[in-house]
Design an enzyme around this catalytic site. Structure first.
Site, mmCIF file in Angstrom:
data_model
loop_
_atom_site.group_PDB
_atom_site.id
_atom_site.type_symbol
_atom_site.label_atom_id
_atom_site.label_comp_id
_atom_site.label_asym_id
_atom_site.label_seq_id
_atom_site.Cartn_x
_atom_site.Cartn_y
_atom_site.Cartn_z
ATOM 1 N N ARG A 225 -22.216 13.016 -21.357
ATOM 2 C CA ARG A 225 -22.657 12.015 -20.386
ATOM 3 C C ARG A 225 -23.338 10.856 -21.118
ATOM 4 O O ARG A 225 -24.051 11.060 -22.122
ATOM 5 C CB ARG A 225 -23.649 12.613 -19.387
ATOM 6 C CG ARG A 225 -23.016 13.513 -18.345
ATOM 7 C CD ARG A 225 -22.134 12.760 -17.345
ATOM 8 N NE ARG A 225 -21.603 13.626 -16.308
ATOM 9 C CZ ARG A 225 -20.377 14.178 -16.323
ATOM 10 N NH1 ARG A 225 -19.561 13.950 -17.336
ATOM 11 N NH2 ARG A 225 -19.966 14.922 -15.320
ATOM 12 N N HIS A 273 -14.061 7.481 -20.473
ATOM 13 C CA HIS A 273 -14.316 8.747 -19.766
ATOM 14 C C HIS A 273 -12.996 9.475 -19.464
ATOM 15 O O HIS A 273 -12.687 9.773 -18.307
ATOM 16 C CB HIS A 273 -15.108 8.505 -18.468
ATOM 17 C CG HIS A 273 -15.830 9.742 -17.993
ATOM 18 N ND1 HIS A 273 -17.055 9.716 -17.370
ATOM 19 C CD2 HIS A 273 -15.492 11.059 -18.044
ATOM 20 C CE1 HIS A 273 -17.422 10.948 -17.060
ATOM 21 N NE2 HIS A 273 -16.480 11.783 -17.467
HETATM 22 P P1 NAP Z 1 -21.488 24.546 -19.132
HETATM 23 O O1 NAP Z 1 -20.391 25.578 -19.111
HETATM 24 O O2 NAP Z 1 -22.438 24.488 -17.998
HETATM 25 O O3 NAP Z 1 -22.296 24.758 -20.503
HETATM 26 C C1 NAP Z 1 -23.437 24.034 -20.831
HETATM 27 C C2 NAP Z 1 -23.932 24.466 -22.196
HETATM 28 O O4 NAP Z 1 -25.044 23.656 -22.572
HETATM 29 C C3 NAP Z 1 -24.404 25.916 -22.224
HETATM 30 O O5 NAP Z 1 -24.020 26.531 -23.427
HETATM 31 C C4 NAP Z 1 -25.933 25.775 -22.169
HETATM 32 O O6 NAP Z 1 -26.651 26.815 -22.798
HETATM 33 C C5 NAP Z 1 -26.132 24.494 -22.949
HETATM 34 N N1 NAP Z 1 -27.406 23.868 -22.608
HETATM 35 C C6 NAP Z 1 -27.830 23.392 -21.411
HETATM 36 N N2 NAP Z 1 -29.089 22.919 -21.503
HETATM 37 C C7 NAP Z 1 -29.465 23.091 -22.780
HETATM 38 C C8 NAP Z 1 -30.660 22.816 -23.502
HETATM 39 N N3 NAP Z 1 -31.728 22.255 -22.905
HETATM 40 N N4 NAP Z 1 -30.694 23.134 -24.797
HETATM 41 C C9 NAP Z 1 -29.639 23.712 -25.420
HETATM 42 N N5 NAP Z 1 -28.478 24.015 -24.798
HETATM 43 C C10 NAP Z 1 -28.407 23.698 -23.496
HETATM 44 O O7 NAP Z 1 -20.862 23.106 -19.270
HETATM 45 P P2 NAP Z 1 -19.372 22.681 -19.652
HETATM 46 O O8 NAP Z 1 -18.422 23.054 -18.566
HETATM 47 O O9 NAP Z 1 -19.086 23.153 -21.030
HETATM 48 O O10 NAP Z 1 -19.511 21.076 -19.626
HETATM 49 C C11 NAP Z 1 -20.489 20.405 -20.392
HETATM 50 C C12 NAP Z 1 -20.605 18.962 -19.934
HETATM 51 O O11 NAP Z 1 -19.448 18.225 -20.364
HETATM 52 C C13 NAP Z 1 -20.598 18.751 -18.422
HETATM 53 O O12 NAP Z 1 -21.884 18.975 -17.875
HETATM 54 C C14 NAP Z 1 -20.173 17.305 -18.309
HETATM 55 O O13 NAP Z 1 -21.301 16.466 -18.308
HETATM 56 C C15 NAP Z 1 -19.367 17.049 -19.577
HETATM 57 N N6 NAP Z 1 -17.940 16.790 -19.299
HETATM 58 C C16 NAP Z 1 -17.397 15.624 -19.747
HETATM 59 C C17 NAP Z 1 -16.064 15.375 -19.538
HETATM 60 C C18 NAP Z 1 -15.423 14.124 -20.052
HETATM 61 O O14 NAP Z 1 -14.266 13.857 -19.699
HETATM 62 N N7 NAP Z 1 -16.072 13.330 -20.862
HETATM 63 C C19 NAP Z 1 -15.267 16.323 -18.875
HETATM 64 C C20 NAP Z 1 -15.858 17.483 -18.426
HETATM 65 C C21 NAP Z 1 -17.210 17.720 -18.637
HETATM 66 P P3 NAP Z 1 -26.596 28.319 -22.197
HETATM 67 O O15 NAP Z 1 -25.170 28.774 -22.423
HETATM 68 O O16 NAP Z 1 -27.546 29.056 -23.035
HETATM 69 O O17 NAP Z 1 -26.950 28.213 -20.755
HETATM 70 C C1 GLV Z 2 -16.119 15.033 -16.082
HETATM 71 O O1 GLV Z 2 -16.823 14.245 -16.604
HETATM 72 C C2 GLV Z 2 -16.561 16.289 -15.558
HETATM 73 O O2 GLV Z 2 -17.777 16.512 -15.406
HETATM 74 O O3 GLV Z 2 -15.681 17.125 -15.256
#
Ligand code: NAP
Ligand code: GLV
Length: 310
Positions: A225, A273
């Site tokens: 983000r 994005h």
């Molecule tokens: P997720 O499954 O919710 O995983 C989040 C990870 O971050 C977990 O490993 C969590 O730790 C860790 N985390 C959260 N807070 C933390 C902190 N304070 N310190 C250290 N680690 C922390 O998320 P995801 O599905 O992988 O997605 C991640 C992010 O990618 C989304 O929230 C979104 O903003 C972004 N995204 C971007 C795109 C794009 O096109 N650019 C697309 C999709 C998503 P724990 O495992 O220990 O809880």
């Molecule tokens: C994209 O940014 C998502 O959060 O899936």
């Protein structure tokens, strides 16, 4: 059962209404702006809802984010407390993120921006880089996307490490957890990939202090983000040469304003994005399946934890 849909663009909302209606026979799916009886709405399916959108629906059972992040839902200061939030995730989203991270890690590793500049100057300039095992790639966030990204770079031969809130075991990846191990994680990361969710604790994490902890010449890939990054701190770190290059997919304001310095910066690659956008047809299938499961059982696999922020 009524489902209200909102995306910032009206034509996208209409498209999602149509495909969700096809997948939810017997339910009523309508655009949020067309809802005549707010008390009938059980589910909201949204991307970047407006403040107060959800507060209109007194009988809301769940909110679906059309994407992995829920920060855009939690940003609504009038969000009704305690309504479950369902993420939209899956193999498709993870695969796209794997591809994006592999592409940009390899690009930084092989110094493609420098090679392309040489080509523009018709300069036969051979750039010799270390082999991947001698390069460390660190991934911040080891959830669905971060764990897949770390495994992918490990598979390419890089020395891969990852950092998360709670401890993890991921084959081929050195893992670090919590604030106590953050500095050890950062030290030695030649390429740093951010895949953290945006929360109160992670906003601004890509800042001058973090850049100073990376080795000189490190590269940054932010595909989580925009508010994770302190823009001016990155510009200063690039200008000083301490950070060599950055790939940025997400921004404080999207679309990135035309006069933003990132657009023309020689050491920054901007993508709009697109690192991993949900395929709409696959996404519609996932959302419909989650809604049916939630309606039948009162829960589903992709529930986020609103209190935690992700
Ligand atoms: P997720 O499954 O919710 O995983 C989040 C990870 O971050 C977990 O490993 C969590 O730790 C860790 N985390 C959260 N807070 C933390 C902190 N304070 N310190 C250290 N680690 C922390 O998320 P995801 O599905 O992988 O997605 C991640 C992010 O990618 C989304 O929230 C979104 O903003 C972004 N995204 C971007 C795109 C794009 O096109 N650019 C697309 C999709 C998503 P724990 O495992 O220990 O809880
Ligand atoms: C994209 O940014 C998502 O959060 O899936």
């Amino acid at each position: 059962m009524t489902v209200a849909v909102h995306l910032p663009l009206a034509e996208k909302t209409d498209w999602w209404v149509k495909v969700l209606q096809e997948r939810l026979p017997g339910w009523t799916v309508e655009s949020m702006s067309a809802v005549a009886k707010p008390e009938d709405v059980s589910y909201a399916v949204v991307w970047r809802p407006r403040t107060g959108d959800m507060a209109r629906f007194p009988n809301l059972k769940a909110i679906v984010s059309i994407g992995a992040g829920i920060d855009h839902v939690l940003a609504d200061e009038q969000l009704p407390l305690g309504v479950p939030i369902i993420r939209t995730v899956g193999a498709d989203l993870t695969q796209r993120m794997r591809e994006y991270v592999a592409l940009h890690v390899l690009r930084h590793h092989r110094d493609m921006p420098r090679q392309l500049r040489a080509q523009a100057e018709r300069d036969w300039h051979a750039i010799v880089v270390p082999v991947a095992p001698n390069r460390t790639v660190g991934v911040m966030g080891l959830g669905n996307l971060g764990a897949a990204a770390a495994t992918t770079v490990a598979g390419l031969g890089f020395s891969a490490r990852g950092w998360s809130r709670s401890a993890k075991t991921i084959p081929g990846v050195d893992t670090y957890a919590g604030a106590d191990q953050f500095d050890s994680f950062l030290a030695g990361c030649d390429i740093l990939v951010n895949l953290l969710p945006l929360t109160d604790r992670t906003a601004g994490v890509l800042n001058a202090e973090l850049f100073a902890r990376l080795p000189a010449g490190a590269c940054i890939i932010n595909c989580a983000r925009g508010p994770h990054l302190v823009d001016d701190d990155l510009l200063a770190a690039l200008d000083s040469g301490h950070i060599k290059q950055a790939t940025l997919d997400v921004f404080h304001q999207e679309p990135l304003p035309a006069d933003h310095p990132f657009w023309g910066h020689p050491a920054i690659t901007v993508t709009p994005h697109v690192a991993s956008q949900i395929d709409p047809l696959t996404g519609a299938g996932l959302i419909a399946a989650n809604l049916k499961t939630f309606e039948e059982t009162g829960t589903c696999e992709d529930l986020a934890d609103a209190a935690r922020g992700y």
